[in-house]
Scaffold this motif. Structure first.
Motif, PDB file in Angstrom:
ATOM      1  N   ALA A 247     -16.716  28.176 -58.497  1.00 26.24           N
ATOM      2  CA  ALA A 247     -16.095  26.927 -58.061  1.00 26.24           C
ATOM      3  C   ALA A 247     -16.525  25.799 -58.987  1.00 26.24           C
ATOM      4  CB  ALA A 247     -16.489  26.591 -56.616  1.00 26.24           C
ATOM      5  N   ILE A 248     -15.665  24.805 -59.125  1.00 24.69           N
ATOM      6  CA  ILE A 248     -15.957  23.595 -59.893  1.00 24.69           C
ATOM      7  C   ILE A 248     -15.983  22.425 -58.918  1.00 24.69           C
ATOM      8  CG2 ILE A 248     -15.235  22.051 -61.739  1.00 24.69           C
ATOM      9  CD1 ILE A 248     -16.025  24.724 -62.805  1.00 24.69           C
ATOM     10  N   ILE A 249     -17.077  21.661 -58.929  1.00 27.66           N
ATOM     11  CA  ILE A 249     -17.178  20.507 -58.044  1.00 27.66           C
ATOM     12  C   ILE A 249     -17.637  19.288 -58.833  1.00 27.66           C
ATOM     13  CG2 ILE A 249     -17.701  21.934 -56.034  1.00 27.66           C
ATOM     14  CD1 ILE A 249     -20.621  21.009 -56.288  1.00 27.66           C
ATOM     15  N   LYS A 250     -17.390  18.114 -58.265  1.00 33.06           N
ATOM     16  CA  LYS A 250     -17.880  16.862 -58.836  1.00 33.06           C
ATOM     17  C   LYS A 250     -18.903  16.255 -57.880  1.00 33.06           C
ATOM     18  CE  LYS A 250     -13.909  15.540 -61.686  1.00 33.06           C
ATOM     19  NZ  LYS A 250     -12.896  14.487 -61.960  1.00 33.06           N
TER      20      LYS A 250
ATOM     21  N   ILE B  53     -16.174  29.750 -50.899  1.00 30.49           N
ATOM     22  CA  ILE B  53     -14.798  29.411 -50.517  1.00 30.49           C
ATOM     23  C   ILE B  53     -14.668  27.996 -49.957  1.00 30.49           C
ATOM     24  CG2 ILE B  53     -14.909  30.268 -48.131  1.00 30.49           C
ATOM     25  CD1 ILE B  53     -12.078  31.431 -48.625  1.00 30.49           C
ATOM     26  N   ASP B  54     -15.732  27.462 -49.383  1.00 28.79           N
ATOM     27  CA  ASP B  54     -15.658  26.109 -48.823  1.00 28.79           C
ATOM     28  C   ASP B  54     -15.323  25.073 -49.890  1.00 28.79           C
ATOM     29  OD1 ASP B  54     -16.199  27.064 -46.334  1.00 28.79           O
ATOM     30  OD2 ASP B  54     -18.333  26.570 -46.372  1.00 28.79           O
ATOM     31  N   PHE B  55     -15.666  25.369 -51.138  1.00 28.31           N
ATOM     32  CA  PHE B  55     -15.423  24.407 -52.206  1.00 28.31           C
ATOM     33  C   PHE B  55     -13.980  24.448 -52.697  1.00 28.31           C
ATOM     34  CE2 PHE B  55     -19.975  25.482 -52.406  1.00 28.31           C
ATOM     35  CZ  PHE B  55     -20.480  24.222 -52.116  1.00 28.31           C
ATOM     36  N   ARG B  56     -13.165  25.331 -52.110  1.00 28.09           N
ATOM     37  CA  ARG B  56     -11.735  25.280 -52.375  1.00 28.09           C
ATOM     38  C   ARG B  56     -11.106  24.097 -51.635  1.00 28.09           C
ATOM     39  NH1 ARG B  56      -9.311  30.187 -54.148  1.00 28.09           N
ATOM     40  NH2 ARG B  56     -10.681  30.980 -55.791  1.00 28.09           N
ATOM     41  N   HIS B  57     -11.761  23.661 -50.573  1.00 30.21           N
ATOM     42  CA  HIS B  57     -11.217  22.602 -49.729  1.00 30.21           C
ATOM     43  C   HIS B  57     -11.868  21.244 -50.023  1.00 30.21           C
ATOM     44  CE1 HIS B  57      -9.487  25.953 -47.615  1.00 30.21           C
ATOM     45  NE2 HIS B  57     -10.685  26.428 -47.344  1.00 30.21           N
ATOM     46  N   GLN B  58     -13.107  21.249 -50.411  1.00 27.80           N
ATOM     47  CA  GLN B  58     -13.791  20.000 -50.759  1.00 27.80           C
ATOM     48  C   GLN B  58     -14.482  20.182 -52.102  1.00 27.80           C
ATOM     49  OE1 GLN B  58     -16.692  18.606 -47.950  1.00 27.80           O
ATOM     50  NE2 GLN B  58     -17.102  16.705 -49.055  1.00 27.80           N
ATOM     51  N   ARG B  59     -14.056  19.389 -53.067  1.00 30.99           N
ATOM     52  CA  ARG B  59     -14.567  19.534 -54.426  1.00 30.99           C
ATOM     53  C   ARG B  59     -15.371  18.321 -54.891  1.00 30.99           C
ATOM     54  NH1 ARG B  59     -11.906  23.574 -57.415  1.00 30.99           N
ATOM     55  NH2 ARG B  59     -10.128  24.526 -56.341  1.00 30.99           N
ATOM     56  N   SER B  60     -15.358  17.246 -54.113  1.00 32.56           N
ATOM     57  CA  SER B  60     -16.024  16.023 -54.538  1.00 32.56           C
ATOM     58  C   SER B  60     -17.063  15.606 -53.495  1.00 32.56           C
ATOM     59  CB  SER B  60     -14.998  14.904 -54.731  1.00 32.56           C
ATOM     60  OG  SER B  60     -15.621  13.723 -55.185  1.00 32.56           O
ATOM     61  N   PHE B  61     -18.255  15.254 -53.975  1.00 34.72           N
ATOM     62  CA  PHE B  61     -19.347  14.861 -53.081  1.00 34.72           C
ATOM     63  C   PHE B  61     -20.023  13.610 -53.651  1.00 34.72           C
ATOM     64  CE2 PHE B  61     -18.670  19.368 -52.797  1.00 34.72           C
ATOM     65  CZ  PHE B  61     -18.739  19.645 -51.439  1.00 34.72           C
ATOM     66  N   LYS B  62     -20.281  12.653 -52.762  1.00 41.62           N
ATOM     67  CA  LYS B  62     -20.869  11.394 -53.209  1.00 41.62           C
ATOM     68  C   LYS B  62     -21.981  10.968 -52.257  1.00 41.62           C
ATOM     69  CE  LYS B  62     -19.633   6.782 -54.889  1.00 41.62           C
ATOM     70  NZ  LYS B  62     -18.525   5.829 -55.157  1.00 41.62           N
ATOM     71  N   ALA B  63     -23.081  10.545 -52.842  1.00 40.36           N
ATOM     72  CA  ALA B  63     -24.203  10.052 -52.043  1.00 40.36           C
ATOM     73  C   ALA B  63     -24.031   8.554 -51.771  1.00 40.36           C
ATOM     74  CB  ALA B  63     -25.520  10.320 -52.755  1.00 40.36           C
TER      75      ALA B  63
END
Length: 358
Positions: free
Chosen positions: A7-10, A57-67
């Motif tokens: 998965a690729i996330i930001k 698989i959860d990162f298919r639905h949420q790819r961006s996370f911010k503190a």
């Protein structure tokens, strides 16, 4: 559940709060000194390994996370509150890489292990820091620094002791069903296994190991052909490979050529994998007449020049499958004893353990 192993996330850490410009104003003190506080530190982003997860698989639905951002400083020497960290749960066995630099940031291999992937920004300075003998009323502050922004590649590598290796339809899924409680899909056509399966082989108290069945390989897998290349990475953590082959292929192909083809793909993908302990398991013995099985197996082993352990089994009939597992368990126990033996030796003592010197 569909297995997703990449998965690729930001991730974006919180910015630091800005420093405050403020002056003390009280009754009878109309021109007090500076009292602007500092901004709070921005929240950071952490990854935490969780053994309760087995997919990305959860990162298919949420790819961006911010503190959370740090709070700005305030008057009366009040510092801003720091932003709250953001915690992202990932499966044990997740490798984290910075997409921009292709640098590996970390490898989460144990439950509860934490990895900082984006550092929160620092809070800015309030004007109380800029007071001097020549400037009693500074109108200066600094902004908070930005939090780190990163694009991350998450790659899941299964934590298995034994990896099953072989062409499609060699009987790997049937084998794992025979020796463990895992229930992978089994059918008489290639690529029945579309995602890795894990099974725990239990041979008694404190005697167990984890076995992984990955999709079958085909020639050209190391260049991306077929399905197996997507999961070859899962073999990287295994301590032992079981190379399953069909002892009597229905299409009449040569078993020796099949073994060599898999070896070539292993070497192209990672030469270290080819040098790992690899045992040959000749499967589907039940299709041969009982009085011919041993001779056919020995001929294959001889033509291969095979020097490591080999076994003749029938996974579907569960013949000799547990004998393979018992040998695997014995192999791991010998490895453990060897490690403990090396650790017990005193520096400079090069004697073989158990050797008697009179």
């Amino acid at each position: 559940m569909k297995f997703v192993d990449e998965a690729i996330i930001k991730v974006h850490a919180g910015d630091g709060g800005n420093g405050c410009i403020s002056f003390r104003r009280e009754k009878f003190i109309p021109f007090g000194g500076p009292d602007g506080g500092d901004g709070g530190t921005g929240g950071s982003v952490w990854l935490v390994a969780d053994e309760g997860l087995n997919t990305l698989i959860d990162f298919r639905h949420q790819r961006s996370f911010k503190a959370q951002r740090g709070q700005n400083g305030m008057g009366s020497d009040m510092y801003g509150k720091g932003g709250e960290d953001t915690t992202i749960r990932v499966p044990v066995g997740t490798v984290v890489t910075n997409v921009d630099t292709d640098e590996q940031i970390g490898d989460l291999t144990s439950h509860g292990q934490r990895l900082l992937v984006a550092q929160g920004g620092k809070g800015g300075l309030g004007n109380i820091h800029f007071k001097s003998s020549v400037n009693r009323a500074p109108r200066k502050s600094t902004p908070g620094t930005p939090g780190e922004l990163r694009e991350l590649k998450l790659e899941l590598k299964l934590l298995a002791d034994v990896g099953l290796l072989g062409f499609p339809n060699a009987g790997k899924s049937t084998f794992i069903r025979a020796v463990s409680a895992a229930t992978p899909r089994v059918a008489d056509y290639p690529f029945t296994t579309l995602h890795p399966n894990l099974g725990v082989v239990s041979l008694g108290t404190d005697q167990s190991f984890v076995i992984a069945d990955i999709p079958g390989l085909i020639e050209g897998a190391a260049e991306g052909a077929g399905l197996g290349i997507q999961f070859l990475r899962h073999l990287a953590r295994t301590r032992l490979l079981l190379h399953l082959v069909d002892v009597a292929p229905m299409d009449g192909s040569d078993v020796v050529e099949q073994v060599h083809a898999i070896e070539q793909e292993l070497e192209k993908f990672d030469p270290e994998l080819l040098g790992r302990p690899r045992w040959l398991v000749l499967n589907k013995a039940d299709v041969l007449p009982e009085d011919e099985r041993q001779a056919v197996a020995e001929d294959i082993v001889k033509r291969l020049g095979w020097t490591q352990p080999w076994f003749l089994v029938s996974a579907i009939a569960r013949e000799n499958t547990m004998a393979v597992c018992q040998q695997v368990q014995r192999f791991f126990e010998e490895q453990k004893q060897a490690r403990e033996g090396r650790n017990d030796m005193l520096p400079g003592d090069v004697r073989l353990r158990g050797e008697d010197h009179n």
